[in-house]
Design a protein around this motif. Structure first.
Motif, PDB file in Angstrom:
ATOM      1  N   MET A 118      23.339  78.108  15.051  1.00 32.68           N
ATOM      2  CA  MET A 118      24.709  77.619  14.864  1.00 32.68           C
ATOM      3  C   MET A 118      25.747  78.740  14.904  1.00 32.68           C
ATOM      4  SD  MET A 118      24.572  74.382  14.556  1.00 32.68           S
ATOM      5  CE  MET A 118      23.068  73.598  15.050  1.00 32.68           C
ATOM      6  N   ILE A 132      16.634  76.303  16.847  1.00 33.72           N
ATOM      7  CA  ILE A 132      15.810  75.292  16.169  1.00 33.72           C
ATOM      8  C   ILE A 132      16.318  73.876  16.395  1.00 33.72           C
ATOM      9  CG2 ILE A 132      17.028  75.536  13.968  1.00 33.72           C
ATOM     10  CD1 ILE A 132      14.317  75.155  12.593  1.00 33.72           C
ATOM     11  N   LEU A 133      17.638  73.674  16.481  1.00 38.08           N
ATOM     12  CA  LEU A 133      18.169  72.310  16.508  1.00 38.08           C
ATOM     13  C   LEU A 133      18.733  71.893  17.863  1.00 38.08           C
ATOM     14  CD1 LEU A 133      19.992  72.277  13.070  1.00 38.08           C
ATOM     15  CD2 LEU A 133      17.886  71.133  13.656  1.00 38.08           C
ATOM     16  N   THR A 134      19.454  72.772  18.509  1.00 37.98           N
ATOM     17  CA  THR A 134      20.134  72.344  19.734  1.00 37.98           C
ATOM     18  C   THR A 134      19.119  72.148  20.860  1.00 37.98           C
ATOM     19  OG1 THR A 134      20.555  74.658  20.156  1.00 37.98           O
ATOM     20  CG2 THR A 134      22.348  73.393  19.224  1.00 37.98           C
ATOM     21  N   ALA A 135      19.557  71.430  21.890  1.00 39.44           N
ATOM     22  CA  ALA A 135      18.663  71.076  22.995  1.00 39.44           C
ATOM     23  C   ALA A 135      18.271  72.318  23.784  1.00 39.44           C
ATOM     24  CB  ALA A 135      19.352  70.067  23.903  1.00 39.44           C
ATOM     25  N   GLU A 136      17.193  72.181  24.559  1.00 40.66           N
ATOM     26  CA  GLU A 136      16.692  73.283  25.365  1.00 40.66           C
ATOM     27  C   GLU A 136      17.779  73.741  26.330  1.00 40.66           C
ATOM     28  OE1 GLU A 136      15.430  70.286  25.123  1.00 40.66           O
ATOM     29  OE2 GLU A 136      13.446  70.447  24.203  1.00 40.66           O
ATOM     30  N   PRO A 142      27.507  76.585  18.285  1.00 40.20           N
ATOM     31  CA  PRO A 142      28.478  75.492  18.133  1.00 40.20           C
ATOM     32  C   PRO A 142      29.281  75.498  16.842  1.00 40.20           C
ATOM     33  CG  PRO A 142      26.230  74.683  18.001  1.00 40.20           C
ATOM     34  CD  PRO A 142      26.137  76.098  18.461  1.00 40.20           C
ATOM     35  N   LEU A 143      28.851  76.146  15.795  1.00 40.74           N
ATOM     36  CA  LEU A 143      29.652  76.099  14.571  1.00 40.74           C
ATOM     37  C   LEU A 143      30.630  77.270  14.457  1.00 40.74           C
ATOM     38  CD1 LEU A 143      27.392  74.616  11.773  1.00 40.74           C
ATOM     39  CD2 LEU A 143      28.805  73.498  13.462  1.00 40.74           C
ATOM     40  N   ALA A 149      32.748  73.209  23.679  1.00 43.55           N
ATOM     41  CA  ALA A 149      31.562  72.590  24.283  1.00 43.55           C
ATOM     42  C   ALA A 149      31.744  72.495  25.791  1.00 43.55           C
ATOM     43  CB  ALA A 149      31.332  71.214  23.685  1.00 43.55           C
ATOM     44  N   LYS A 150      30.665  72.786  26.505  1.00 39.62           N
ATOM     45  CA  LYS A 150      30.696  72.690  27.965  1.00 39.62           C
ATOM     46  C   LYS A 150      30.142  71.320  28.354  1.00 39.62           C
ATOM     47  CE  LYS A 150      28.062  75.375  30.492  1.00 39.62           C
ATOM     48  NZ  LYS A 150      27.405  76.619  30.910  1.00 39.62           N
ATOM     49  N   ASP A 152      28.204  68.358  30.099  1.00 41.32           N
ATOM     50  CA  ASP A 152      27.014  68.309  30.934  1.00 41.32           C
ATOM     51  C   ASP A 152      26.809  66.880  31.430  1.00 41.32           C
ATOM     52  OD1 ASP A 152      26.115  66.971  28.736  1.00 41.32           O
ATOM     53  OD2 ASP A 152      24.857  68.593  27.993  1.00 41.32           O
ATOM     54  N   TYR A 154      25.442  64.425  30.176  1.00 41.19           N
ATOM     55  CA  TYR A 154      25.490  63.392  29.149  1.00 41.19           C
ATOM     56  C   TYR A 154      26.914  63.157  28.631  1.00 41.19           C
ATOM     57  CZ  TYR A 154      20.465  64.173  29.104  1.00 41.19           C
ATOM     58  OH  TYR A 154      19.149  64.301  29.467  1.00 41.19           O
ATOM     59  N   ASP A 155      27.901  63.892  29.160  1.00 41.19           N
ATOM     60  CA  ASP A 155      29.281  63.713  28.674  1.00 41.19           C
ATOM     61  C   ASP A 155      30.069  62.829  29.640  1.00 41.19           C
ATOM     62  OD1 ASP A 155      29.435  65.192  26.232  1.00 41.19           O
ATOM     63  OD2 ASP A 155      29.000  66.959  27.447  1.00 41.19           O
TER      64      ASP A 155
ATOM     65  N   LYS B  86      21.528  64.750  22.705  1.00 42.87           N
ATOM     66  CA  LYS B  86      21.153  65.233  24.037  1.00 42.87           C
ATOM     67  C   LYS B  86      19.716  65.717  24.050  1.00 42.87           C
ATOM     68  CE  LYS B  86      25.852  66.427  25.223  1.00 42.87           C
ATOM     69  NZ  LYS B  86      26.857  67.475  25.347  1.00 42.87           N
ATOM     70  N   LYS B  87      19.265  66.246  22.919  1.00 39.46           N
ATOM     71  CA  LYS B  87      17.889  66.722  22.864  1.00 39.46           C
ATOM     72  C   LYS B  87      16.921  65.545  22.925  1.00 39.46           C
ATOM     73  CE  LYS B  87      15.300  70.260  20.422  1.00 39.46           C
ATOM     74  NZ  LYS B  87      15.265  71.145  19.253  1.00 39.46           N
ATOM     75  N   TYR B 122      29.264  68.249  20.322  1.00 36.99           N
ATOM     76  CA  TYR B 122      28.608  69.017  21.373  1.00 36.99           C
ATOM     77  C   TYR B 122      27.186  68.546  21.640  1.00 36.99           C
ATOM     78  CZ  TYR B 122      26.608  71.185  17.240  1.00 36.99           C
ATOM     79  OH  TYR B 122      25.980  71.376  16.056  1.00 36.99           O
ATOM     80  N   SER B 123      26.648  67.651  20.792  1.00 35.00           N
ATOM     81  CA  SER B 123      25.216  67.381  20.868  1.00 35.00           C
ATOM     82  C   SER B 123      24.871  65.914  21.089  1.00 35.00           C
ATOM     83  CB  SER B 123      24.549  67.855  19.582  1.00 35.00           C
ATOM     84  OG  SER B 123      25.093  67.165  18.483  1.00 35.00           O
ATOM     85  N   VAL B 124      25.875  65.029  21.234  1.00 33.65           N
ATOM     86  CA  VAL B 124      25.578  63.597  21.278  1.00 33.65           C
ATOM     87  C   VAL B 124      25.884  63.028  22.660  1.00 33.65           C
ATOM     88  CG1 VAL B 124      26.217  61.356  20.308  1.00 33.65           C
ATOM     89  CG2 VAL B 124      25.950  63.323  18.820  1.00 33.65           C
ATOM     90  N   VAL B 125      24.962  62.189  23.155  1.00 35.38           N
ATOM     91  CA  VAL B 125      25.156  61.522  24.435  1.00 35.38           C
ATOM     92  C   VAL B 125      26.250  60.464  24.276  1.00 35.38           C
ATOM     93  CG1 VAL B 125      24.039  60.127  26.205  1.00 35.38           C
ATOM     94  CG2 VAL B 125      22.755  61.905  25.030  1.00 35.38           C
ATOM     95  N   LYS B 126      27.219  60.457  25.197  1.00 39.43           N
ATOM     96  CA  LYS B 126      28.358  59.539  25.071  1.00 39.43           C
ATOM     97  C   LYS B 126      27.994  58.184  25.664  1.00 39.43           C
ATOM     98  CE  LYS B 126      31.790  63.229  25.119  1.00 39.43           C
ATOM     99  NZ  LYS B 126      30.906  64.043  24.323  1.00 39.43           N
ATOM    100  N   LYS B 130      24.281  56.299  29.885  1.00 38.83           N
ATOM    101  CA  LYS B 130      24.168  57.479  30.752  1.00 38.83           C
ATOM    102  C   LYS B 130      22.705  57.799  31.048  1.00 38.83           C
ATOM    103  CE  LYS B 130      28.544  59.270  29.677  1.00 38.83           C
ATOM    104  NZ  LYS B 130      29.496  58.930  30.708  1.00 38.83           N
ATOM    105  N   VAL B 131      21.804  57.232  30.255  1.00 37.09           N
ATOM    106  CA  VAL B 131      20.385  57.570  30.376  1.00 37.09           C
ATOM    107  C   VAL B 131      19.556  56.366  30.813  1.00 37.09           C
ATOM    108  CG1 VAL B 131      18.461  58.620  29.154  1.00 37.09           C
ATOM    109  CG2 VAL B 131      20.761  59.210  28.493  1.00 37.09           C
TER     110      VAL B 131
END
Lengths: 155, 169
Positions: A118, A132-136, A142-143, A149-150, A152, A154-155, B86-87, B122-126, B130-131
Motif C-alpha cells: 500500500m 499481498i493484496l493488489t492484483a498481479e 495505492p494508499l 489509478a491507471k 485498465d 476492468y474500468d 480486479k484480482k 483502484y481495485s474494483v471491477v466497474k 465487463k467480465v
C-alpha cells in the motif's frame, strides 16, 4: 506497568527514543506513544520482546502517509503484563526503507507485506517481500496521497 | 400435474378423430431448464449473506427449483453476489467457464452491477458485465431476499423465450 514506568525503562536502555507529542489540536494518546529513529527499530523491538517488558504480541503494523514523510506504526501488547505501547518510525518519502521485525514477531510477515503493497515501504530482511493484496502486475502504491489509478480493462 | 394442466394449450393439440399430446420441444426443454436452475454455491461479499437468506427456510428458493450446487460442473446459474475485485475477476471468469452450457449469470447488488460505492476505487471491477455476460441485474445494496426471488422469476421468463437454436443474450 504505567505509561510513565514504561517510558523510564525504555529511555534508560535507549536514550534516542522520545515520546511522541500529539499534533496541535489532537487528543492525547491513551497509550504511551514513542518515536524512534528508523535505524534502531530491529534492536529496540528485539529488546521489547525478550527483555523484562515482555511485549510478546504485535497487534498491528501499519503505514501512514503524512505527505512530507511516511510513517510506520507498531501497536504492541504484552499478554502477560497487560501493558500496551505504540511505536512510530518516520521514513523518507522518496526512499522508505526499514528493517523487518519478522524475526521478532511472526505476525509482522503479512503486515509488512501489506505496508509494502500500500505504501511502498521496503522491509529489509523480510523473508518474502512481495505484494499481498493488489492484483498481479499492479503498479504503484495505492494508499499514497499522490497515487492516481491507471485505468485498465476492468474500468 | 397442475402445472401441466395449466399449460395444456401449449402441449395438447386436438386432432381429427380424437386427441393426443403433441409437445413442443422448445417448450419442454425450456420448462425443464427453468424449473431446475441450480446455482453455484458461491459468494463474494455481503450480498452473499443475503443470498444465503434465500437458501434458508423462510425464503426458500428451492420452491422454484433453485438448489445450490458445490461444483461449477453441476451448476446452471451463477450469482455474482458482491464486490468483484480486479484480482478476483479472472477467477470468477474461470468459474464461469467451468460451468456447462446453458449457463446463466445474475448480477446481484450495486457492486456487481456497476462497482457501486467502490466505483472510484483502484481495485474494483466497474460492473461484472465487463467480465461475464449478465442475464439479470438486481438493484439494491444489498437486494432484499424478495428481489433475489424476483430475479429468478425474471430469469425463468427469459428462459421460456429461448429456442433450441438460439439463446437470448
Amino acid at each position: 506497568m504505567t505509561n510513565q514506568e514504561l517510558l523510564t525503562k525504555i529511555a534508560e536502555k535507549f536514550p534516542a527514543v522520545a515520546e511522541s507529542k500529539p499534533a496541535a489540536g489532537a487528543l492525547p494518546a491513551f497509550n504511551l506513544t514513542l518515536e524512534l529513529p528508523s535505524a534502531s527499530i530491529a534492536e529496540v523491538c528485539a529488546w521489547l520482546k525478550t527483555g523484562e517488558l515482555k511485549f510478546d504480541y504485535l497487534a498491528s503494523l501499519s503505514g501512514v502517509d503524512l505527505k512530507d514523510k511516511l510513517q510506520v506504526v507498531y501497536h504492541l501488547y504484552s499478554i502477560e503484563l497487560k501493558h500496551k505501547l505504540i511505536l512510530k518510525v518516520n521514513l523518507d518519502r522518496l526512499n522508505p526503507e526499514l528493517s523487518s521485525v519478522n524475526s521478532v514477531w511472526q505476525a509482522a510477515n503479512w503486515h509488512e507485506r501489506e505496508a509494502y503493497d500500500m505504501f511502498g515501504v521496503k522491509f529489509t530482511g523480510h523473508p518474502y517481500p512481495e505484494r499481498i493484496l493488489t492484483a498481479e502486475g499492479f503498479e504503484g502504491y495505492p494508499l499514497l496521497k499522490d497515487f492516481i489509478a491507471k485505468p485498465d480493462q476492468y474500468d | 400435474m397442475g402445472l401441466v394442466l395449466d399449460k395444456a394449450p401449449y402441449i395438447i393439440e386436438m386432432m381429427p378423430g380424437g386427441s393426443y399430446v403433441v409437445t413442443s420441444m422448445d417448450w419442454v426443454i425450456n420448462w425443464s431448464r427453468k424449473s431446475s436452475l441450480w446455482p453455484l454455491s458461491f459468494g463474494l461479499a455481503c450480498c452473499a449473506i443475503e443470498w444465503m437468506a434465500d437458501v434458508g427456510s423462510r425464503n426458500d428458493f428451492d420452491r422454484f427449483g433453485v438448489f445450490p450446487r458445490p461444483s461449477p460442473r453441476q451448476a446452471d446459474l451463477i450469482f455474482i453476489s458482491g464486490t468483484l475485485t480486479k484480482k478476483m475477476a479472472s477467477r470468477v471468469r474461470r468459474l464461469y467457464e467451468q460451468m456447462a452450457e446453458p449457463r446463466y449469470v445474475i448480477s446481484m447488488g450495486s457492486c456487481a452491477n456497476s462497482g457501486g460505492p467502490f466505483y472510484d476505487s483502484y481495485s474494483v471491477v466497474k460492473g461484472v458485465d465487463k467480465v461475464l455476460p449478465v442475464d439479470v441485474y438486481i438493484a439494491g445494496c444489498p437486494p432484499r431476499p424478495e428481489a433475489v426471488l424476483l430475479s429468478i422469476l425474471k430469469l425463468q421468463e427469459k428462459i421460456m423465450t429461448e429456442t433450441i437454436s438460439h439463446k437470448n443474450d
